[in-house]
Enzyme design. Structure first.
Site, PDB file in Angstrom:
ATOM      1  CG  HIS A 293      -2.077   0.900   1.168  1.00 55.71           C
ATOM      2  ND1 HIS A 293      -1.970   2.266   1.123  1.00 55.71           N
ATOM      3  CD2 HIS A 293      -3.404   0.625   1.117  1.00 55.71           C
ATOM      4  CE1 HIS A 293      -3.188   2.795   1.067  1.00 55.71           C
ATOM      5  NE2 HIS A 293      -4.071   1.829   1.059  1.00 55.71           N
ATOM      6  CG  HIS A 336      -0.513   6.061   9.757  1.00 61.08           C
ATOM      7  ND1 HIS A 336      -0.824   7.210   9.068  1.00 61.08           N
ATOM      8  CD2 HIS A 336       0.838   6.049   9.867  1.00 61.08           C
ATOM      9  CE1 HIS A 336       0.286   7.851   8.748  1.00 61.08           C
ATOM     10  NE2 HIS A 336       1.304   7.173   9.231  1.00 61.08           N
ATOM     11  CD  GLU A 342      -3.669  10.768   8.954  1.00 61.10           C
ATOM     12  OE1 GLU A 342      -4.735  10.154   8.718  1.00 61.10           O
ATOM     13  OE2 GLU A 342      -2.557  10.219   8.969  1.00 61.10           O
ATOM     14  CG  HIS A 366      -7.824   9.717  12.928  1.00 59.51           C
ATOM     15  ND1 HIS A 366      -8.037   9.139  11.695  1.00 59.51           N
ATOM     16  CD2 HIS A 366      -8.889   9.370  13.692  1.00 59.51           C
ATOM     17  CE1 HIS A 366      -9.176   8.458  11.719  1.00 59.51           C
ATOM     18  NE2 HIS A 366      -9.711   8.594  12.924  1.00 59.51           N
ATOM     19  CG  HIS A 372      -5.369   7.010  12.262  1.00 55.69           C
ATOM     20  ND1 HIS A 372      -4.301   7.689  12.819  1.00 55.69           N
ATOM     21  CD2 HIS A 372      -5.154   7.051  10.921  1.00 55.69           C
ATOM     22  CE1 HIS A 372      -3.488   8.127  11.876  1.00 55.69           C
ATOM     23  NE2 HIS A 372      -3.987   7.743  10.702  1.00 55.69           N
TER      24      HIS A 372
END
Length: 439
Positions: A293, A336, A342, A366, A372
């Site tokens: 990813h 993460h 964020e 977050h 999160h």
């Protein structure tokens, strides 16, 4: 306004020229003794005079009335301190808790235009020091009437979620629909009409610098948001003797000044400091076509850089429709903890990592280093599905405001009745599959 009245110039940070009357732009100089048609020349500076040529931004406006022709500013109290410009312990609160809000309500029992419907969710820094950023929500039920807004504190990146915005600016009109964005920079006067009725959306405000296209590095010369797809309005003026009110946001407070003419009397202009719009559907997506990813920075549309290379005051990031083809990979966004803050919003559809609870018109935060990731339902599906090539996020558009700053929240945001106090439960039923005897 009929659709054919919106005429745009293509490009990002170009030096544009536009005139509503042929010959209104002076030739050979910026400020002649007498301008064509008896207009007045006025410069709008977006950077200090001595900023290097590559980063210098300014525009010359040729207008019927100099914009100085207004009466003194007085405090504007109708917004009732819903905006914040200094993020300290007097005005805001810190929290590392993951926070989610259900869709912010659009008033049903009162009339509010774009100005009166502005509310600050959170931010960092101080507008007076030109350092930091703010995140706002707007909910509006009526169009602005004989009122113009000007922001002395920073640049607005506006993300409509419900309803188009018909924005009149000194540079000309802009029509912005959901899945498009508009950037109205510091000092530019504008008014918002609502062709679709009650409207809602998100705003990212940066106090220092301006938004830029991100550097592409090894991607090359093309991809992500291409410069040609940004649109800047063309000159359109009105000449009236009606009373108008100019509402100015200055150090987080609102002030109002009256004048006896329209602020939209610019007949011609030229320069590289101008508002613009962009259609998010034109974003050229980059993604992994083998395995793993890639980081969400590959979805950056615009960035406001800081003094630290590679670290942004704010990034505007989207998660657009795309193909996913990664082999033997956990395909949703990974778990993460981030050295950046964020803030996420959803324009339409379902977010790929949280299909329940994160709704269009809502938001989540977050904070820096707060864990999160995808919810339990998404994890269960992602770890058991067949990894065939397929589509993700069709008919969906989510976005993120990411910042190097730690955000503090307003009391309105923390105590908001639409805050989802059960958000933490999204992760509590993630299956624990650890088995020390099996690889």
């Amino acid at each position: 306004m009929p659709a054919n009245q919106y005429v745009y110039q293509s490009g990002f940070n170009n030096h544009f020229s536009s005139e509503a009357l042929e010959g209104a732009l002076p030739t050979d100089q910026n400020s002649p003794q007498v301008c064509p048609y008896g207009l007045y020349a006025e410069q709008l500076s977006g950077t200090a005079f001595t900023v290097g040529r590559s980063g210098n931004q300014r525009t010359w406006l040729y207008r019927i009335h100099p914009s100085v022709m207004h009466r003194p500013y007085e405090p504007y109290n109708q917004n009732n301190h819903k905006l914040v410009g200094t993020f300290d312990s007097r005005t805001t609160e810190p929290t590392p808790t993951q926070i989610r809000w259900l869709p912010f309500a659009i008033p049903e029992d009162k009339q509010e235009d774009f100005i009166d419907g502005l509310r600050t969710i959170g931010g960092a820094g101080d507008t007076a020091l030109k350092n930091g950023l703010a995140v706002h929500i707007y909910t509006a039920t009526v169009s602005m009437s004989k009122r113009a807004f000007s922001n002395s504190d920073g640049d607005f990146l506006i993300v409509p979620q419900q309803g188009r915005l018909d924005i009149t600016t000194e540079f000309g009109p802009i029509l912005v629909a959901p899945n498009e964005i508009a950037v109205i920079q510091r000092g530019m006067r504008f008014s918002v009409s609502l062709p679709d009725g009650p409207s809602r959306g998100y705003i990212l405000e940066v106090f220092d610098g301006h938004f830029e296209l991100p550097d592409l590095g090894p991607i090359g010369a093309n991809g992500l948001a291409n410069p040609r797809d940004f649109q800047t309005p063309t000159a359109k003026y009105e000449h009236t003797d009606e009373e108008w009110h100019i509402i100015n946001k200055y150090q987080g407070e609102l002030f109002v000044a009256a004048q006896d003419h329209s602020p939209y009397d610019v007949v011609a202009w030229h320069g590289n400091y101008a508002p613009y719009k962009y259609n998010l559907a034109k974003f050229v997506v980059v993604n992994s076509v083998s395995f793993d990813h890639m980081d969400p920075s590959i979805f950056t549309v615009l960035t406001c850089k800081s003094a630290h290379p590679g670290t942004a005051v704010a990034d505007f990031v989207i998660f657009p429709p795309r193909f996913e083809v990664q082999l033997h990979t956990f395909r949703p966004p990974y778990f993460h903890r981030n050295c950046m803050s964020e803030f996420m919003g959803l324009i339409c559809g379902e977010y790929e990592a949280k299909k329940d609870g994160f709704l269009p018109g809502g938001a989540s935060l977050h904070s820096m280093m707060t864990p999160h990731g995808p919810d339990a339902q998404t994890v269960q599906h992602a770890t058991t599905r067949d990894l065939l090539p397929g589509r993700v996020a069709d008919n969906t558009q989510s976005f993120m405001f990411e910042s190097m700053f730690q955000l503090r929240l307003t009391k309105w945001a923390i105590e908001n009745k639409h805050r989802d106090h059960d958000y933490f439960k999204a992760w509590q039923s993630i299956p624990i599959t650890f088995n020390p005897t099996q690889i």
